[in-house]
Design an enzyme around this catalytic site. Sequence first.
Site, PDB file in Angstrom:
ATOM      1  N   LYS A   1      20.020 -13.026 -11.592  1.00 41.60           N
ATOM      2  CA  LYS A   1      20.442 -12.568 -10.262  1.00 41.60           C
ATOM      3  C   LYS A   1      19.609 -13.234  -9.174  1.00 41.60           C
ATOM      4  O   LYS A   1      20.133 -13.659  -8.144  1.00 41.60           O
ATOM      5  CB  LYS A   1      20.356 -11.033 -10.177  1.00 41.60           C
TER       6      LYS A   1
ATOM      7  N   GLN B   1      18.586  -2.030 -11.713  1.00 43.79           N
ATOM      8  CA  GLN B   1      18.998  -2.561 -13.024  1.00 43.79           C
ATOM      9  C   GLN B   1      19.045  -1.436 -14.064  1.00 43.79           C
ATOM     10  O   GLN B   1      18.077  -0.709 -14.233  1.00 43.79           O
ATOM     11  CB  GLN B   1      18.001  -3.657 -13.450  1.00 43.79           C
TER      12      GLN B   1
ATOM     13  N   ASP C   1      26.649  -2.913  -6.456  1.00 43.64           N
ATOM     14  CA  ASP C   1      27.083  -2.813  -7.854  1.00 43.64           C
ATOM     15  C   ASP C   1      28.423  -2.085  -7.968  1.00 43.64           C
ATOM     16  O   ASP C   1      29.094  -2.162  -8.992  1.00 43.64           O
ATOM     17  CB  ASP C   1      26.038  -2.029  -8.675  1.00 43.64           C
TER      18      ASP C   1
END
Length: 282
Positions: free
Chosen positions: A52, A96, A119
């Site tokens: 990322k 995460q 997300d």
Amino acid sequence: MAKLIDGKKISQQIKDELKEKVAQLKEQGISICLAVIQVGNNPASTVYVGNKKKACAYVGIESLAYELPEETTEQELLSLVEELNQKKEVNGILVQLPLPGHIDEDKVIQAISPAKDVDGFHPQSVGALSIGQKGFVSCTPAGIIQLLKRSDIEIDGKECVIIGRSNIVGKPMALLLLRENGTVTICHSHTADLKEVARRADILVVAIGKAKFVDADYVKEGAVVIDVGMDRDENGKLCGDVDFEAVKDKAGAITPVPGGVGPMTIAMLMHNCVESAMMSQD
């Protein structure tokens, strides 16, 4: 042999388009920043976070990394999320997953401001998707739609079958295929005659986390097969939920693992960060 749907190539196209867009935004004085939080040092998570950061650097998005020890308390994590919610210069917040067992993932996801939920996991984002309103879409299903569209695969009117009903892939995937006028069936561990249902699919999406589970018996001749799995086979080699070798000659088009869906997830995360920055200007 089925046509290979090349996620590396398509994700590169998307990142190149975004790079151009980010450069234009910078000329207007708009910079973009993604905050990535990792708790503990799960090796797979470390790889994802690294990828990322690399993608951010390529596209021109600033990334802030918060690498917290395993023993970080839920309250400490929630406080950090709240602090980032308040920071004007931060456009996206990504925590995460998975988190260590002592932290409630749902509570953390809900603490992220929906305006920064790149997300697409916040209940508000999911609700907006289900009623067709604007909002962030979970990156993997959004990436799959791009894979299909950029490979000139028609979704409208097609029979679409999804194996797997997770909140991250299966359910949002169904909503996105519906939005594109597909006829959608979701299958799961309680589905009767799974093979028979799967064989109806013009587009078959498999997201169950079981190595090489889907063989040629599940696939209609000429179907498009999208494999979301990231598993290890008996030799420890990376593979998908679909037995690629068994299916590749029966399918009309198929995504490989690796190099299919995986790269798209990160490309769509970058897309959501750019969207977030543009929305904050409105």
